[in-house]
Design a protein around this motif. Structure first.
Motif, PDB file in Angstrom:
ATOM      1  N   HIS A 148       0.821  -1.220   0.000  1.00  0.00           N
ATOM      2  CA  HIS A 148       0.000   0.000   0.000  1.00  0.00           C
ATOM      3  C   HIS A 148       0.847   1.259   0.000  1.00  0.00           C
ATOM      4  N   ASP A 208       6.798   1.512   5.388  1.00  0.00           N
ATOM      5  CA  ASP A 208       5.600   0.706   5.639  1.00  0.00           C
ATOM      6  C   ASP A 208       4.634   0.908   4.479  1.00  0.00           C
ATOM      7  N   GLY A 209       4.602  -0.059   3.569  1.00  0.00           N
ATOM      8  CA  GLY A 209       3.775   0.054   2.367  1.00  0.00           C
ATOM      9  C   GLY A 209       4.616   0.285   1.129  1.00  0.00           C
ATOM     10  N   GLU A 247      -4.965   0.816   3.264  1.00  0.00           N
ATOM     11  CA  GLU A 247      -4.598  -0.292   4.153  1.00  0.00           C
ATOM     12  C   GLU A 247      -4.635   0.117   5.616  1.00  0.00           C
ATOM     13  N   GLU A 248      -4.230   1.344   5.912  1.00  0.00           N
ATOM     14  CA  GLU A 248      -3.982   1.717   7.311  1.00  0.00           C
ATOM     15  C   GLU A 248      -5.234   2.008   8.135  1.00  0.00           C
ATOM     16  N   HIS A 266       7.559  -6.491   2.963  1.00  0.00           N
ATOM     17  CA  HIS A 266       7.217  -5.479   3.968  1.00  0.00           C
ATOM     18  C   HIS A 266       8.321  -5.391   5.012  1.00  0.00           C
ATOM     19  N   HIS A 315      -2.016  -7.031   7.757  1.00  0.00           N
ATOM     20  CA  HIS A 315      -1.585  -6.609   6.419  1.00  0.00           C
ATOM     21  C   HIS A 315      -2.608  -7.067   5.383  1.00  0.00           C
TER      22      HIS A 315
HETATM   23 ZN   LIG Z   1       1.941  -1.795   5.913  1.00  0.00          ZN
END
Ligand SMILES: [Zn+2]
Length: 405
Positions: free
Chosen positions: A80, A91-92, A123-124, A188, A354
């Motif tokens: 993401h 992160d993503g 996603e978050e 990730h 995730h």
């Molecule tokens: Zn993530």
């Protein structure tokens, strides 16, 4: 195969970090925001330059396909671009531009099955009421019509935000059938300290922890902090404190994690015994039985403490997400890939949720973790050494070739 182009990988991550960077160095890209749209546009341009057939679906996911010898079921990878408020750069984005780096490494090598790089939307969960929106739509876990009706705290409806998000023309259907997807693998950052502590290059993820969140209120009696003797008190905060410590003990004993990160003390005066406390507890476990066990422990401890302290308890389940088992075939493909690249690898579970959790509902799935410096994530300090980033991309490239045949 080509070597991983480390310079381009770092340049891509750097370029994405400018979309939504705040004064503290943290990145804020809420789902379907201007910053999120700019990051997405950057990635789509890179995808087109690589010769991908780039499409987008009904909820805003990007799906870019590299043809295989056969048209059949596709091997998918991706992650993401949205972030938590003031989050990090990896992160993503690592799973998105890392996938492009892996495809560039694969280069002219022909695979039987097509490979698709997917950018999952939302996603978050930092804007709309739920996270993993894109993968929930692809797996059919949540219907497209329900997603389009989601509303953010400002009253903006998802479907309306989506209308100004991209301008690429008509979308493809979001939902995929099991027969259409051969496997899914997501690169990730670990977001914890296990790989760094153990000096291991790659984590092959065997399960994604499930989650149980409860809203709890302790109702005691507010009174004078000076004039009320200790044995005549019904202190809501003292009860909450005893409960929080019992969660810590119970989670340790069961080998899971439990947190109370949100607490509201009322009336909140320095000379008033707390009359009411509102709290939210967050419990995570990689197996459904363990998640149920810690949840039952927390509820029974709650009532025990309430009875002992004559404090009334109100509680309700906010949400429960079942743990997701990753697939043995996909996990062993990652292990073979790491071995082929001469990298150390261990199996591990993911404490964080995730998109692979929903993808596992429709196809064999796993994740590739790389070490997080200091185990930090969801903050501006999130970092991974460049060689670890490259190791992740190399492992992803070998895994994709293995799975795509
Ligand atoms: Zn993530």
């Amino acid at each position: 195969m080509n070597p991983i182009n480390q310079r381009r990988l770092l340049d891509d991550l750097e370029a994405l970090s400018h979309f939504g960077r705040g004064a503290d160095g943290g990145i804020t890209r809420r789902a379907l925001s201007r910053e999120d749209a700019d990051a997405r546009k950057y990635v789509m341009t890179r995808m087109r330059a690589l010769g991908f057939d780039v499409k987008h679906d009904e909820v805003g996911n990007v799906r870019a396909r590299r043809a295989g010898r056969k048209a059949g079921p596709v091997v998918m990878t991706g992650s993401h671009l949205d972030t938590v408020p003031s989050g990090g750069t990896l992160d993503g984005p690592l799973g998105v531009v890392g996938a492009l780096a892996a495809i560039e490494m694969i280069g002219e090598v022909k695979t039987e099955r097509p490979i698709e790089v997917v950018v999952f939307v939302g996603e978050e969960g930092s804007r709309f009421r739920r996270g993993t929106i894109g993968s929930a739509a692809i797996s059919g876990h949540v219907s497209v019509s329900d997603i389009l009706k989601l509303v953010d705290p400002d009253g903006v409806v998802y479907g309306d935000a989506l209308a100004t998000y991209g301008d690429e023309g008509s979308p493809i259907p979001a939902k995929l059938a099991s027969e259409e997807v051969h496997a899914f693998v997501e690169l990730h950052v670990e977001q914890g300290g296990v790989l760094e502590t153990e000096k291991i290059a790659i984590g092959a993820v065997t399960a994604i922890a499930g989650l149980s969140q409860r809203q709890v209120s302790f109702l005691g009696e507010a009174n004078h902090a000076g004039a009320t003797p200790m044995d005549l008190r019904r202190d809501a905060l003292a009860a909450a404190a005893a409960w929080i410590l019992s969660i810590e003990k119970g989670a340790r004993e069961l080998g899971v994690v439990g947190t109370v990160g949100k607490l509201e003390v009322l009336p909140g005066g320095k000379n008033i015994i707390p009359g009411r406390v509102n709290a939210i507890c967050d419990l995570r476990a990689p197996q459904a039985e363990l998640l149920s066990a810690i949840d039952a422990f927390v509820v029974s401890s709650l009532h025990g403490i309430g009875d002992a302290r004559e404090v009334e308890i109100e509680q309700s389940l906010l949400q429960r997400v079942e743990p997701g088992l990753m697939d043995e075939r996909a996990i062993s493909a990652v292990e073979r890939a790491a071995a082929a690249a001469g990298l150390s690898c261990r199996r591990m579970t993911s404490g964080a949720i995730h998109d692979a959790l929903h993808m596992a509902e429709i196809c064999p799935s796993t994740m590739i973790f790389v070490p997080s410096r200091g185990g930090k994530s969801h903050c501006p300090d999130e970092d991974t050494a460049p060689e670890d980033l490259v190791n992740g991309c190399v492992t992803l490239a070998h895994t994709l070739i293995d799975l795509a045949g």
